[in-house]
Design a protein around this motif. Structure first.
Motif, short mmCIF file in Angstrom:
data_model
loop_
_atom_site.label_atom_id
_atom_site.label_comp_id
_atom_site.label_asym_id
_atom_site.label_seq_id
_atom_site.Cartn_x
_atom_site.Cartn_y
_atom_site.Cartn_z
N SER A 29 -24.63 3.27 5.59
CA SER A 29 -23.60 2.43 6.19
C SER A 29 -22.28 3.20 6.19
O SER A 29 -22.08 4.09 5.35
N GLY B 267 -13.25 0.43 13.86
CA GLY B 267 -13.98 -0.41 12.93
C GLY B 267 -15.44 -0.64 13.26
O GLY B 267 -16.10 -1.46 12.61
N GLU C 20 -17.86 2.75 6.88
CA GLU C 20 -16.74 1.85 7.06
C GLU C 20 -15.45 2.61 6.81
O GLU C 20 -15.45 3.69 6.21
N PRO D 245 -12.15 0.78 5.61
CA PRO D 245 -11.35 -0.42 5.35
C PRO D 245 -9.86 -0.13 5.35
O PRO D 245 -9.40 0.77 4.65
#
Lengths: 113, 115
Positions: free
Chosen positions: B66, B52, B68, B70
Motif C-alpha cells: 500500500s 492522494g 500513501e 498523508p
C-alpha cells in the motif's frame, strides 16, 4: 513479456574508445525514450533522452540513434572515460493515459584505463 | 539539483513483519513512484501516485502493498506482511508533471532484506 530489451548485458571498453549500448522495444505507442545512468549505491539519473519524432540526439559525448521503423535505438558514448563506468538503462514511456516509465534490464559498462 | 531522500537506506526484517519505506520527494513535485530493483538489474515499476490516489500499478504491486502520503509528509510504501521475495532495493521517484517526457528524480534506494 519484457517490453524494453537491452544488449549487451555487460560491456567493457578501453578508455578513449566508443561504447555502443543497444535497446529495442515492443510497444509502438512508446514515444519518449530516456536513458538513465546508475552508479553503485545510487538511484538512476537521467542522462539523455529522445522523442520518437527525432532520429538522433546528441549531448556532448553521448548520442542516441533512433530507428522508429525497426523499434531500435542505441546510445553511443564516444571517448569513453573511467568515470562513465556505470549501469545504463534504456527506458520508454507513452502519452496514453496514466504515466509510467518502463525500464530495460540495463547494460553494465566498464571503462578500463 | 533536486533531491529525493529515502529513509532508511537499509532495513532488515523477519518474514511476516510489516515494513514501511519512507520517501521525501522533491518539494514541488506532484507525482510519485515506487520501483523495485533486484541484484542491480531491471528497474520494475510498482506504482504511481498523484493527488492522494494510486494512478497505475503493476502486477508486482501485490495486495500486501500500500502507498500513501498523508498531509504532504513522507510518501510511503508499506508491505504487510512481508515475504522473502520482497527482498530488493526499492527506489522512490518523483516528477513535476505526468507528461511522457517528464524527468524522474530518483532517491538512492532502500535495501530491504527479508529474513
Amino acid at each position: 513479456q519484457q517490453q524494453v530489451r537491452q544488449s549487451p548485458q555487460s560491456l567493457t571498453v578501453w578508455e578513449g574508445e566508443t561504447a555502443i549500448l543497444n535497446c529495442s522495444y515492443e510497444d509502438s505507442t512508446f514515444n519518449y525514450f530516456p536513458w538513465y545512468q546508475q552508479f553503485p549505491g545510487e538511484g538512476p539519473a537521467l542522462l539523455i533522452s529522445i522523442r520518437s519524432v527525432s532520429d538522433k540526439k546528441e549531448d556532448g559525448r553521448f548520442t542516441i540513434f533512433f530507428n522508429k521503423r525497426e523499434k531500435k535505438l542505441s546510445l553511443h558514448i564516444t571517448d569513453s572515460q573511467p568515470g562513465d563506468s556505470a549501469t545504463y538503462f534504456c527506458a520508454a514511456s507513452a502519452e496514453t493515459g496514466g504515466y509510467k516509465v518502463v525500464f530495460g534490464s540495463g547494460t553494465r559498462l566498464l571503462v578500463s584505463p | 539539483g533536486p533531491k529525493v531522500l529515502q529513509i532508511p537506506s537499509h532495513q532488515i526484517i523477519d518474514m511476516g513483519q510489516m515494513v514501511t519505506l519512507n520517501c521525501d520527494p522533491v518539494s514541488n513535485h506532484l507525482y510519485f513512484y515506487w520501483y523495485k530493483q533486484i541484484l542491480g538489474q531491471q528497474m520494475e515499476f510498482l506504482v504511481n501516485f498523484y493527488n492522494g490516489k494510486v494512478m497505475e500499478k503493476s502486477k508486482l504491486f501485490k495486495d500486501q502493498f500500500s502507498v500513501e502520503r498523508p498531509d504532504g509528509s513522507y510518501f510511503t510504501l508499506k508491505i504487510q506482511p512481508t515475504a522473502l521475495e520482497d527482498s530488493a532495493v526499492y527506489f522512490c521517484a518523483s516528477s513535476l508533471g505526468d507528461r511522457a517526457n517528464e524527468r524522474l528524480f530518483f532517491g538512492h534506494g532502500t535495501k530491504l532484506s527479508v529474513l
